[in-house]
Write a protein that holds these residues in place. Structure first.
Motif, PDB file in Angstrom:
ATOM      1  N   MET A   1      -7.743 -45.095  54.927  1.00 17.45           N
ATOM      2  CA  MET A   1      -8.405 -45.119  53.624  1.00 17.45           C
ATOM      3  C   MET A   1      -9.652 -46.008  53.685  1.00 17.45           C
ATOM      4  SD  MET A   1      -6.945 -46.441  50.003  1.00 17.45           S
ATOM      5  CE  MET A   1      -5.573 -45.342  50.082  1.00 17.45           C
ATOM      6  N   LEU A   2     -10.746 -45.515  53.108  1.00 15.97           N
ATOM      7  CA  LEU A   2     -11.970 -46.310  53.115  1.00 15.97           C
ATOM      8  C   LEU A   2     -11.836 -47.512  52.199  1.00 15.97           C
ATOM      9  CD1 LEU A   2     -14.812 -43.665  53.063  1.00 15.97           C
ATOM     10  CD2 LEU A   2     -14.107 -45.113  54.950  1.00 15.97           C
ATOM     11  N   ARG A   3     -12.655 -48.508  52.462  1.00 14.04           N
ATOM     12  CA  ARG A   3     -12.620 -49.706  51.628  1.00 14.04           C
ATOM     13  C   ARG A   3     -13.095 -49.371  50.223  1.00 14.04           C
ATOM     14  NH1 ARG A   3     -16.388 -53.183  54.942  1.00 14.04           N
ATOM     15  NH2 ARG A   3     -16.077 -54.697  53.319  1.00 14.04           N
ATOM     16  N   THR A   4     -12.493 -50.030  49.220  1.00  7.18           N
ATOM     17  CA  THR A   4     -12.857 -49.724  47.835  1.00  7.18           C
ATOM     18  C   THR A   4     -14.269 -50.178  47.523  1.00  7.18           C
ATOM     19  OG1 THR A   4     -11.697 -51.730  47.310  1.00  7.18           O
ATOM     20  CG2 THR A   4     -10.658 -49.682  46.635  1.00  7.18           C
ATOM     21  N   MET A   5     -14.828 -49.565  46.503  1.00  5.12           N
ATOM     22  CA  MET A   5     -16.203 -49.831  46.105  1.00  5.12           C
ATOM     23  C   MET A   5     -16.279 -50.988  45.114  1.00  5.12           C
ATOM     24  SD  MET A   5     -18.017 -47.724  47.599  1.00  5.12           S
ATOM     25  CE  MET A   5     -17.978 -46.190  48.458  1.00  5.12           C
ATOM     26  N   THR A   6     -17.438 -51.576  45.067  1.00  6.66           N
ATOM     27  CA  THR A   6     -17.708 -52.606  44.075  1.00  6.66           C
ATOM     28  C   THR A   6     -18.048 -51.925  42.749  1.00  6.66           C
ATOM     29  OG1 THR A   6     -18.738 -53.759  45.888  1.00  6.66           O
ATOM     30  CG2 THR A   6     -19.125 -54.651  43.707  1.00  6.66           C
ATOM     31  N   PRO A   7     -17.526 -52.436  41.628  1.00 13.31           N
ATOM     32  CA  PRO A   7     -17.921 -51.836  40.356  1.00 13.31           C
ATOM     33  C   PRO A   7     -19.352 -52.229  39.985  1.00 13.31           C
ATOM     34  CG  PRO A   7     -16.435 -53.676  39.999  1.00 13.31           C
ATOM     35  CD  PRO A   7     -16.587 -53.534  41.469  1.00 13.31           C
ATOM     36  N   ASN A   8     -19.879 -51.632  38.918  1.00 14.12           N
ATOM     37  CA  ASN A   8     -21.220 -51.943  38.393  1.00 14.12           C
ATOM     38  C   ASN A   8     -22.307 -51.785  39.449  1.00 14.12           C
ATOM     39  OD1 ASN A   8     -19.805 -52.736  36.107  1.00 14.12           O
ATOM     40  ND2 ASN A   8     -19.610 -54.826  36.889  1.00 14.12           N
ATOM     41  N   LEU A   9     -22.271 -50.661  40.124  1.00 12.74           N
ATOM     42  CA  LEU A   9     -23.263 -50.475  41.172  1.00 12.74           C
ATOM     43  C   LEU A   9     -24.533 -49.869  40.603  1.00 12.74           C
ATOM     44  CD1 LEU A   9     -20.869 -48.965  43.830  1.00 12.74           C
ATOM     45  CD2 LEU A   9     -21.769 -51.278  43.756  1.00 12.74           C
ATOM     46  N   THR A  10     -25.661 -50.298  41.147  1.00 13.46           N
ATOM     47  CA  THR A  10     -26.927 -49.680  40.766  1.00 13.46           C
ATOM     48  C   THR A  10     -27.129 -48.437  41.636  1.00 13.46           C
ATOM     49  OG1 THR A  10     -28.142 -50.901  42.428  1.00 13.46           O
ATOM     50  CG2 THR A  10     -27.917 -51.948  40.259  1.00 13.46           C
ATOM     51  N   ARG A  11     -28.132 -47.635  41.260  1.00 13.00           N
ATOM     52  CA  ARG A  11     -28.437 -46.441  42.043  1.00 13.00           C
ATOM     53  C   ARG A  11     -28.770 -46.848  43.487  1.00 13.00           C
ATOM     54  NH1 ARG A  11     -33.054 -43.829  43.087  1.00 13.00           N
ATOM     55  NH2 ARG A  11     -32.825 -41.647  43.703  1.00 13.00           N
ATOM     56  N   ARG A  12     -29.463 -47.991  43.608  1.00 14.85           N
ATOM     57  CA  ARG A  12     -29.852 -48.473  44.936  1.00 14.85           C
ATOM     58  C   ARG A  12     -28.621 -48.809  45.786  1.00 14.85           C
ATOM     59  NH1 ARG A  12     -34.647 -52.523  44.562  1.00 14.85           N
ATOM     60  NH2 ARG A  12     -35.945 -50.678  44.662  1.00 14.85           N
ATOM     61  N   HIS A  13     -27.628 -49.464  45.143  1.00 19.89           N
ATOM     62  CA  HIS A  13     -26.382 -49.740  45.876  1.00 19.89           C
ATOM     63  C   HIS A  13     -25.740 -48.439  46.341  1.00 19.89           C
ATOM     64  CE1 HIS A  13     -26.370 -53.689  43.674  1.00 19.89           C
ATOM     65  NE2 HIS A  13     -25.887 -54.092  44.825  1.00 19.89           N
ATOM     66  N   LEU A  14     -25.707 -47.450  45.432  1.00 22.22           N
ATOM     67  CA  LEU A  14     -25.026 -46.198  45.767  1.00 22.22           C
ATOM     68  C   LEU A  14     -25.721 -45.506  46.931  1.00 22.22           C
ATOM     69  CD1 LEU A  14     -24.204 -44.931  42.175  1.00 22.22           C
ATOM     70  CD2 LEU A  14     -22.582 -45.733  43.896  1.00 22.22           C
ATOM     71  N   LEU A  15     -27.058 -45.524  46.918  1.00 22.79           N
ATOM     72  CA  LEU A  15     -27.797 -44.915  48.033  1.00 22.79           C
ATOM     73  C   LEU A  15     -27.457 -45.638  49.340  1.00 22.79           C
ATOM     74  CD1 LEU A  15     -31.336 -44.427  46.450  1.00 22.79           C
ATOM     75  CD2 LEU A  15     -29.831 -42.619  47.318  1.00 22.79           C
ATOM     76  N   GLY A  16     -27.432 -46.961  49.268  1.00 24.46           N
ATOM     77  CA  GLY A  16     -27.138 -47.750  50.464  1.00 24.46           C
ATOM     78  C   GLY A  16     -25.715 -47.529  50.947  1.00 24.46           C
ATOM     79  N   LEU A  17     -24.777 -47.479  50.013  1.00 23.54           N
ATOM     80  CA  LEU A  17     -23.380 -47.251  50.412  1.00 23.54           C
ATOM     81  C   LEU A  17     -23.239 -45.869  51.051  1.00 23.54           C
ATOM     82  CD1 LEU A  17     -21.676 -48.879  47.318  1.00 23.54           C
ATOM     83  CD2 LEU A  17     -21.421 -49.640  49.688  1.00 23.54           C
TER      84      LEU A  17
END
Ligand code: FAE
Length: 550
Positions: A1-17
């Motif tokens: 299972m992949l590591r869980t995501m951080t909440p309250n992500l910006t679009r920039r975080h999502l692109l980077g993730l």
């Protein structure tokens, strides 16, 4: 299972993730946009790639490096990050990215055949450490005579392995250690910025008081209070609402499953979830993993060339690259950045570096110790791995100590209270480079460590006396009640205002900067990553405003 995501992500975080996950899924050592001109990551072994060029090169991907990469990327500057460790985003055969602390495997430590955990024994038995196969694991223990230093290896540096405590230093002590830094700006602007960017939060006090998972902290608080000592809650980057869901059986356990020094599969807002994700999301930042920078040299036109070895997971050098850059940002940590500059100075490739490189190193006064509680003072078989409380006796001028109440999550009741104490040790060591063996040594003696050990003992002798308890002698090897010969908090080596100017610009090498814990002169009185992050924010803001306008 992949590591869980951080909440309250910006679009920039999502692109980077997304970039991180793509690289992980494809097994790439390069994360981010891939300009066609650059060498392919599958370059054949032992071929020196043609010299790459990048406007900005960042070495390492810990706190200082991650801040710098994000701000450079935001400013539109194409930036390459070199990280000697791997990207930690690919699940192993057990479905987990990181191995657990209780059952460590090859993922635990950096090219070792046996783990080297800080607690060496239990009941004097060699039951803690395990044989493992060599691999670029996430935790390294760098051994010098008289002192060993734990560091994180991988995309995110120390943030992958640490306890997540995000502590703001006492303002007076900060100013004493870094007197030329404007404390007003730090406390009004850069510390709050760093806390926000890192996702710092605090445990819900009501939950803390009621949960079995922090019984160990409450017992230590009671014993501290019996000795007239104050405890404080300490903020952390672990997602506490997530932890509460773990406790309620609604989320996969990480902090509640004994995970910490070998990585957290869930819940922790490590840098690859925060700063680095945002940096990659700018579209201007690329990270090359398993790349170890080895040498730096200046070119006549004022640019720099970094020689870097790409290694495979067996540790073999499979390629050597020469990367040319206009500006070079060193974020390889106190040891890593200092070693690169020392080697460059001593081998004559950056001969004008200051004589202060290598000096002002300290262990932040770290001491680990443990007490044996009475049978009725149970600490609980269930312990969360993220510390949330400390004994704060720093304002005691006779013996200032800040002691984090640390977990010892063994899965059974052991009646042990464990602590990582930070003491005010004025001793400093010097790092030196030895060309014959191509190694860096630390000039540090057991007497220098003893200053920390003695200060911690004064505090815990007092706690033991008032509670009629004793130390545990079975945990650290050699029947010692305190371990003052290792540190989690290496600081210094390229101290701000001495080896560099007031903003991290390396003296004698225009266009080279230090961004990390090497800038802090050996001691900061609390766990250091928040200070390193805030200082990096302050410095890169100034560098972008001044050096990029020239
Ligand atoms: P750091 O995070 O060490 O990053 C340096 C990076 O550079 C690493 O990823 C290296 O692999 C990489 N690198 C080194 N040399 C090279 C090279 N030649 N080429 C390419 N890459 C290279 O640097 N601090 C707290 O504030 N709170 C805590 O709760 C806490 N707990 C800790 C627990 C443990 C077990 C450990 C080990 C540390 C803990 N720390 C804690 C300390 C904290 O993680 C540390 O101060 C920071 O990570 C230092 O940040 P830097 O940016 O200096």
């Amino acid at each position: 299972m992949l590591r869980t995501m951080t909440p309250n992500l910006t679009r920039r975080h999502l692109l980077g993730l997304g970039a991180l996950q793509t690289a992980a899924a494809l097994g790439l050592t390069r994360i981010g946009p891939v300009p066609a001109a650059r060498a392919a990551t599958t370059a054949p072994a032992s071929r020196a790639a043609a010299a790459d060029h990048t406007p900005a090169l960042v070495i390492g991907s810990g706190y200082g490096a991650a801040v710098t990469a994000l701000r450079l990327g935001e400013a539109g500057i194409p930036t390459l990050v070199l990280e000697m460790g791997r990207l930690w985003d690919t699940p192993g055969p057990d479905g987990k990215v990181f191995c657990s602390t209780r059952a460590p495997d090859h993922r635990s430590m950096w090219f070792r055949t046996r783990t080297e955990a800080p607690l060496a024994q239990f009941l004097w038995l060699d039951v803690v450490n395990k044989d493992i196969s060599p691999y670029p694991g996430v935790l390294d223990r760098v051994r010098f005579d008289g002192m060993s230093v734990y560091v994180g290896r991988g995309v995110g540096g120390g943030s992958l392995v640490n306890g997540g405590m995000a502590v703001t230093p006492q303002r007076a002590y900060f100013s004493e250690m870094l007197p030329t830094v404007d404390a007003g700006a730090m406390y009004d602007r850069y510390f709050p910025l760093a806390r926000r960017m890192l996702g710092v939060n605090t445990v819900d006090p009501a939950w803390f008081e009621s949960t079995e998972w922090y019984r160990f902290s409450r017992i230590s608080r009671k014993h501290a209070a019996n000795a007239g000592l104050r405890t404080v809650f300490v903020p952390n980057v672990y997602d506490f609402p997530y932890m509460q869901r773990e406790a309620a059986g609604q989320a996969v356990r990480s902090a509640l499953a004994g995970e910490v020094i070998y990585g957290n599969n869930h819940g922790k807002r490590s840098l690859d979830r925060t700063y680095l994700a945002a940096a990659l999301g700018t579209g201007n930042v690329t990270v090359d993993t398993l790349h170890r920078a080895r040498a730096l040299r200046a070119q006549p036109d004022g640019t720099y060339v970094v020689t870097a070895d790409r290694i495979d997971t067996a540790g073999r050098v499979v390629a050597t690259r020469e990367i040319c850059c206009t500006r070079l940002f060193l974020g390889a940590g106190s040891l890593g950045s200092t070693e690169l500059l020392l080697r460059a100075r001593e081998s004559g490739t950056l001969p004008d570096l200051s004589e202060h490189i290598g000096t002002g190193w300290g262990a932040n006064g770290n001491v680990m110790t443990a007490r044996a509680n009475h049978l009725w003072d149970t600490v609980g078989a269930h312990q969360a791995t993220m510390p949330v409380m400390g004994i704060d006796d720093w304002s005691n001028t006779a013996n200032p100590v800040f002691a984090e109440i640390a977990p010892l999550p063994m899965g059974f009741e052991h009646w042990i209270s464990l602590y990582l104490a930070i003491t005010r040790n004025p001793e400093r060591g010097t790092l030196t480079y030895h060309a014959g063996t191509d190694t860096m040594r630390l000039d540090w003696t057991p007497e220098q460590s003893k200053v920390s050990g003695d200060a911690a003992r004064k505090l815990f002798d007092r706690i033991n006396l008032r509670n009629a308890t004793i130390y545990r002698y079975d945990l650290f090897g050699g029947n010692r009640p305190v371990a003052d010969d290792f540190t989690y908090h290496p600081l210094g080596g390229c101290v701000l205002g001495r080896a560099t100017d007031e903003y991290g610009r390396v003296r004698g090498a225009p266009g080279v900067y230090v961004t990390d814990g090497a800038l802090v002169p050996g001691s900061i009185g609390v766990n250091p990553f928040l200070t390193i992050t805030a200082l990096a924010e302050r410095n890169i803001e100034r560098v972008l405003a001044e050096d990029y306008r020239r």
